[in-house]
Enzyme design. Structure first.
Site, short mmCIF file in Angstrom:
data_model
loop_
_atom_site.label_atom_id
_atom_site.label_comp_id
_atom_site.label_asym_id
_atom_site.label_seq_id
_atom_site.Cartn_x
_atom_site.Cartn_y
_atom_site.Cartn_z
N ILE A 87 11.16 0.82 5.46
CA ILE A 87 9.98 0.03 5.78
C ILE A 87 9.12 -0.13 4.52
O ILE A 87 8.61 0.85 3.98
CB ILE A 87 9.17 0.69 6.92
N GLU A 88 8.99 -1.37 4.06
CA GLU A 88 8.28 -1.63 2.81
C GLU A 88 7.20 -2.68 2.95
O GLU A 88 6.61 -3.11 1.96
CB GLU A 88 9.28 -2.05 1.73
N ARG A 89 6.96 -3.15 4.18
CA ARG A 89 5.94 -4.18 4.40
C ARG A 89 5.53 -4.16 5.86
O ARG A 89 6.05 -3.38 6.64
CB ARG A 89 6.47 -5.55 3.98
#
Ligand code: NAG
Length: 302
Positions: A155-157
């Site tokens: 999860i990066e955004r």
């Protein structure tokens, strides 16, 4: 037909072999995890597993989910999930699993529209993942009937909230008879902005930390100590079954953080392998690993 005493000495021998195997695992022998799915030129999933180099393959990515959206898988040039074009991967998944390789679905990634809006949204996504990729049922399983080993969180955004709830709902589906493995790929600044709370749940089996694109906690030429202290911070702060050193497979695989193989083999692996929870090395990604030959060079030392 075996006599009673032949049978019991066979049992004794297998117990002995089991304890030898357990001892060599305890000695810190790790496996390589790789991300597959974002380049049509990286070979098929079956070919990837047939190399014998990887113990875990993360299918990248389910990059649309949450907020009531119809979830979407993106496997770049491999196949088109929108037209049912990826169901043939079922055979490849089963082949990988027959070789003892764990195949996980990675959700998230650097590009996409994903977010979680509420605990109920997290519950809906957990149910979707269970029915479409794990042990549940659905008429629209994008990868066909094969049951994946688990879910990886990259999860990066999007939202920083409700990933704890998603992990918890997924963990409820895990049964002693058929485990749902949970993995996470946080970036190395601690705690992770998106997954911090979820990681504190202690529910993750594998945590492959991305030691790249973040100068303060990664390798920079001539300085291994930042990376080692970051490793220690992670492994001493989070409860998980195993930790992995997540690395770019080539200099092109990340903006920064690439570790030359000789530095990894001689200066870093001997230190991190001393951790009781060391699990191995994670590589981003299969295509660039092929180009650079990274896993070929390091495999014997992981
Ligand atoms: C490595 O970098 C850290 C953080 O910038 C610094 O404190 C440390 O002295 C450096 N170590 C070496 C060997 O250069």
């Amino acid at each position: 037909m075996a006599t009673q005493s032949q049978a019991s000495s066979a049992l004794l021998l297998s117990l002995l072999l089991l304890s030898v195997a357990a001892t060599s695992l305890a000695a810190g022998k790790g496996g390589i995890a790789v991300y597959w799915g974002q380049s049509g030129k990286e070979g098929t999933l079956k070919q990837t597993c047939a190399t014998g180099k990887y113990a875990y393959v993360n299918l990248a990515f389910l990059n649309k989910f949450g907020n009531g959206q119809k979830p979407e898988l993106n496997l770049a040039g491999h196949c088109n999930p929108a037209t049912g074009g990826c169901v043939g991967l079922t055979e490849d998944i089963k082949y990988c699993q027959s070789k003892g390789i764990k195949v996980l679905l990675s959700i998230g990634g650097g590009i996409g529209t994903y977010t979680l809006k509420s605990a109920q949204d997290a519950k809906n996504v957990a149910d979707y993942l269970w029915n479409n990729f794990l042990g549940g049922r659905s008429s629209t399983r994008p990868l066909g009937p094969a049951v994946l080993d688990g879910i990886d969180f990259d999860i990066e955004r999007g939202s920083t909230l409700y990933y704890y709830e998603l992990v918890r709902y997924l963990s409820v589906y895990s049964k002693p008879s058929k485990k749902v493995y949970l993995a996470a790929a946080p970036q190395c600044p601690f705690p992770d902005r998106y997954l911090g709370r979820a990681l504190n749940s202690g529910l993750f089996d594998y945590v492959w930390i991305q030691f790249y694109n973040n100068a303060p906690c990664q390798y920079t030429p001539g300085n291994v100590s930042k990376l080692l202290s970051s490793w220690t911070k992670w492994t001493s702060s989070i409860q998980a079954t195993k930790f992995f050193l997540g690395l770019p497979a080539s200099p092109q695989a990340a903006g920064s953080g690439y570790i030359p193989t000789n530095v990894l083999i001689h200066q870093i692996l001997p230190k991190i392998k001393a951790s009781p929870k060391y699990g191995g090395v994670m590589l981003w990604n299969k295509y660039l690993d092929d180009k650079n030959g990274y896993s070929n060079t390091i495999k014997a030392y992981v």
